[in-house]
Design a protein around this motif. Structure first.
Motif, PDB file in Angstrom:
ATOM      1  N   MET A  63       0.780  -1.212  -0.231  1.00 59.11           N
ATOM      2  CA  MET A  63      -0.133  -0.199   0.196  1.00 59.11           C
ATOM      3  C   MET A  63       1.037   1.523   0.353  1.00 59.11           C
ATOM      4  O   MET A  63       0.414   2.472  -0.569  1.00 59.11           O
ATOM      5  CB  MET A  63      -1.175   0.173   1.512  1.00 59.11           C
ATOM      6  CG  MET A  63      -2.154  -0.907   1.370  1.00 59.11           C
ATOM      7  SD  MET A  63      -3.379  -1.435   2.325  1.00 59.11           S
ATOM      8  CE  MET A  63      -2.607  -0.933   4.293  1.00 59.11           C
ATOM      9  N   PRO A  67      -0.543   3.194  -4.551  1.00 64.42           N
ATOM     10  CA  PRO A  67      -1.803   4.153  -4.435  1.00 64.42           C
ATOM     11  C   PRO A  67      -3.550   3.421  -4.972  1.00 64.42           C
ATOM     12  O   PRO A  67      -3.964   3.678  -3.413  1.00 64.42           O
ATOM     13  CB  PRO A  67      -1.653   5.464  -5.231  1.00 64.42           C
ATOM     14  CG  PRO A  67      -0.441   5.107  -5.234  1.00 64.42           C
ATOM     15  CD  PRO A  67       0.506   4.606  -5.532  1.00 64.42           C
ATOM     16  N   ARG A  68      -3.704   2.841  -6.173  1.00 66.74           N
ATOM     17  CA  ARG A  68      -3.976   2.186  -6.535  1.00 66.74           C
ATOM     18  C   ARG A  68      -4.589   0.662  -5.137  1.00 66.74           C
ATOM     19  O   ARG A  68      -5.684   0.591  -4.888  1.00 66.74           O
ATOM     20  CB  ARG A  68      -3.674   1.526  -7.473  1.00 66.74           C
ATOM     21  CG  ARG A  68      -5.389   0.471  -8.101  1.00 66.74           C
ATOM     22  CD  ARG A  68      -4.855  -0.099  -9.600  1.00 66.74           C
ATOM     23  NE  ARG A  68      -5.270   1.820 -10.354  1.00 66.74           N
ATOM     24  CZ  ARG A  68      -4.750   1.203 -12.000  1.00 66.74           C
ATOM     25  NH1 ARG A  68      -4.102  -0.127 -12.740  1.00 66.74           N
ATOM     26  NH2 ARG A  68      -4.251   2.263 -12.543  1.00 66.74           N
ATOM     27  N   GLN A  70      -3.850   0.932  -2.008  1.00 67.47           N
ATOM     28  CA  GLN A  70      -4.127   1.325  -1.301  1.00 67.47           C
ATOM     29  C   GLN A  70      -5.509   1.392  -1.031  1.00 67.47           C
ATOM     30  O   GLN A  70      -6.222   1.203  -0.041  1.00 67.47           O
ATOM     31  CB  GLN A  70      -3.332   2.518  -0.745  1.00 67.47           C
ATOM     32  CG  GLN A  70      -3.662   3.108   0.658  1.00 67.47           C
ATOM     33  CD  GLN A  70      -5.030   4.485   0.713  1.00 67.47           C
ATOM     34  OE1 GLN A  70      -4.731   4.589  -0.287  1.00 67.47           O
ATOM     35  NE2 GLN A  70      -5.018   4.170   2.215  1.00 67.47           N
ATOM     36  N   ARG A  71      -5.998   2.485  -2.040  1.00 69.72           N
ATOM     37  CA  ARG A  71      -7.632   2.267  -2.567  1.00 69.72           C
ATOM     38  C   ARG A  71      -8.293   1.536  -2.277  1.00 69.72           C
ATOM     39  O   ARG A  71      -9.339   0.957  -1.598  1.00 69.72           O
ATOM     40  CB  ARG A  71      -7.318   3.327  -3.915  1.00 69.72           C
ATOM     41  CG  ARG A  71      -6.740   4.817  -3.928  1.00 69.72           C
ATOM     42  CD  ARG A  71      -7.640   5.478  -4.902  1.00 69.72           C
ATOM     43  NE  ARG A  71      -7.089   5.206  -5.950  1.00 69.72           N
ATOM     44  CZ  ARG A  71      -6.216   5.288  -6.700  1.00 69.72           C
ATOM     45  NH1 ARG A  71      -5.086   6.186  -6.007  1.00 69.72           N
ATOM     46  NH2 ARG A  71      -6.127   4.142  -7.647  1.00 69.72           N
ATOM     47  N   TRP A  72      -7.695   0.167  -3.008  1.00 69.67           N
ATOM     48  CA  TRP A  72      -8.763  -1.094  -2.780  1.00 69.67           C
ATOM     49  C   TRP A  72      -8.528  -1.755  -1.900  1.00 69.67           C
ATOM     50  O   TRP A  72      -9.407  -2.430  -1.158  1.00 69.67           O
ATOM     51  CB  TRP A  72      -8.271  -1.847  -4.005  1.00 69.67           C
ATOM     52  CG  TRP A  72      -9.184  -1.602  -5.416  1.00 69.67           C
ATOM     53  CD1 TRP A  72      -7.915  -1.058  -6.545  1.00 69.67           C
ATOM     54  CD2 TRP A  72     -10.034  -1.912  -5.931  1.00 69.67           C
ATOM     55  NE1 TRP A  72      -8.535  -0.672  -7.473  1.00 69.67           N
ATOM     56  CE2 TRP A  72     -10.045  -1.486  -7.214  1.00 69.67           C
ATOM     57  CE3 TRP A  72     -11.245  -2.906  -5.386  1.00 69.67           C
ATOM     58  CZ2 TRP A  72     -11.076  -1.746  -7.659  1.00 69.67           C
ATOM     59  CZ3 TRP A  72     -12.382  -2.839  -6.289  1.00 69.67           C
ATOM     60  CH2 TRP A  72     -12.420  -2.072  -7.692  1.00 69.67           C
ATOM     61  N   PRO A  75     -10.400  -0.286   2.053  1.00 69.26           N
ATOM     62  CA  PRO A  75     -11.289  -0.766   3.279  1.00 69.26           C
ATOM     63  C   PRO A  75     -11.496  -1.662   3.410  1.00 69.26           C
ATOM     64  O   PRO A  75     -12.428  -2.373   4.118  1.00 69.26           O
ATOM     65  CB  PRO A  75     -12.324  -0.169   1.937  1.00 69.26           C
ATOM     66  CG  PRO A  75     -11.183   0.903   1.174  1.00 69.26           C
ATOM     67  CD  PRO A  75     -10.539   0.388   1.281  1.00 69.26           C
TER      68      PRO A  75
END
Length: 234
Positions: A63, A67-68, A70-72, A75
């Motif tokens: 992460m 960044p991608r 981390q976004r997935w 959550p």
């Protein structure tokens, strides 16, 4: 009248609990049986610690550099903690069976979040000046990770590991409560059903000692590994 009611409640509670001598006698009389089940639980805790720490560190690293991802993933990581572990335990038993795998998976689930969160936070909060200096000296991205980011994030990871050591037994015990024929959780349930409170407290006493020993071992190891970051005293 209120004080009398509290005294009566305390007296009622004390009369339900076995004496320390009875608990000590239960420990001595059943030492071989309790030792066997303690070894099962301790193995589950150690396996859960090893897998949970490895997965948490890998995800935190991923992460940090993606960044991608981390976004997935963030959550999903937060969702895993929002769901009560008691609700997930029966599902893990259905997926992994009544063996040790389900208990290890439950321990991993409990350990995973504090390690991931602490290590990810430590990796993100590296001083930009250190990274700029490393780039000026021509350090590659891998060298920056090994010599700057990881070292700077170790104190934060240490906090996550200490927390993981404290909560790791919870996952294993919950897994044993849901479905198991071995381990200290099974001993507690079996003793509770037979109204053997002395054995139940003996198993709980062993679990407390096991947790303290694990935490102290992790703390001692971290003090040796991160001796360059001494704790401040007030």
């Amino acid at each position: 009248m209120k004080h009398l009611s509290r005294f009566a409640s305390l007296w009622w509670l004390v009369t339900l609990l076995p004496s320390p001598a009875a608990v000590a006698q239960a420990l001595w009389t059943n030492k071989a049986w309790l030792g066997y089940h303690s070894l099962i639980t301790f193995t589950e805790i150690l396996c859960g610690m090893a897998i949970g720490v490895a997965l948490g560190c890998l995800l935190a690293l991923g992460m940090t550099f993606s960044p991608r991802l981390q976004r997935w993933m963030m959550p999903l990581v937060l969702t895993s903690q929002a769901i009560p572990v008691f609700a997930l335990a029966p599902l893990l038993v259905l997926w992994f069976g009544f063996g040790m795998s389900a208990k290890v998976a439950m321990a991993v689930l409990v350990i995973f979040f504090p390690v991931t969160s602490a290590f990810y936070d430590g990796l993100r909060r590296v001083s930009p000046g250190y990274l700029d200096l490393a780039r000026t000296l021509g350090a590659s991205r891998g060298s920056q990770l090994r010599h700057v980011r990881l070292l700077a994030a170790l104190p934060a990871l240490g906090s996550g590991l200490r927390m993981a050591a404290a909560v790791a037994p919870i996952g294993a015990i919950i897994g044993e409560w849901v479905g198991s024929a071995e381990g200290l959780g099974y001993v507690m349930l079996n003793a509770n059903a037979r109204m053997q409170s002395d054995i139940c407290l003996a198993a709980l006493f062993i679990l407390v000692l096991m947790t303290l020993a694990l935490w102290l071992a992790v703390d001692a190891l971290l003090r040796r590994l991160i001796d360059w970051a001494p704790e401040s005293s007030s």
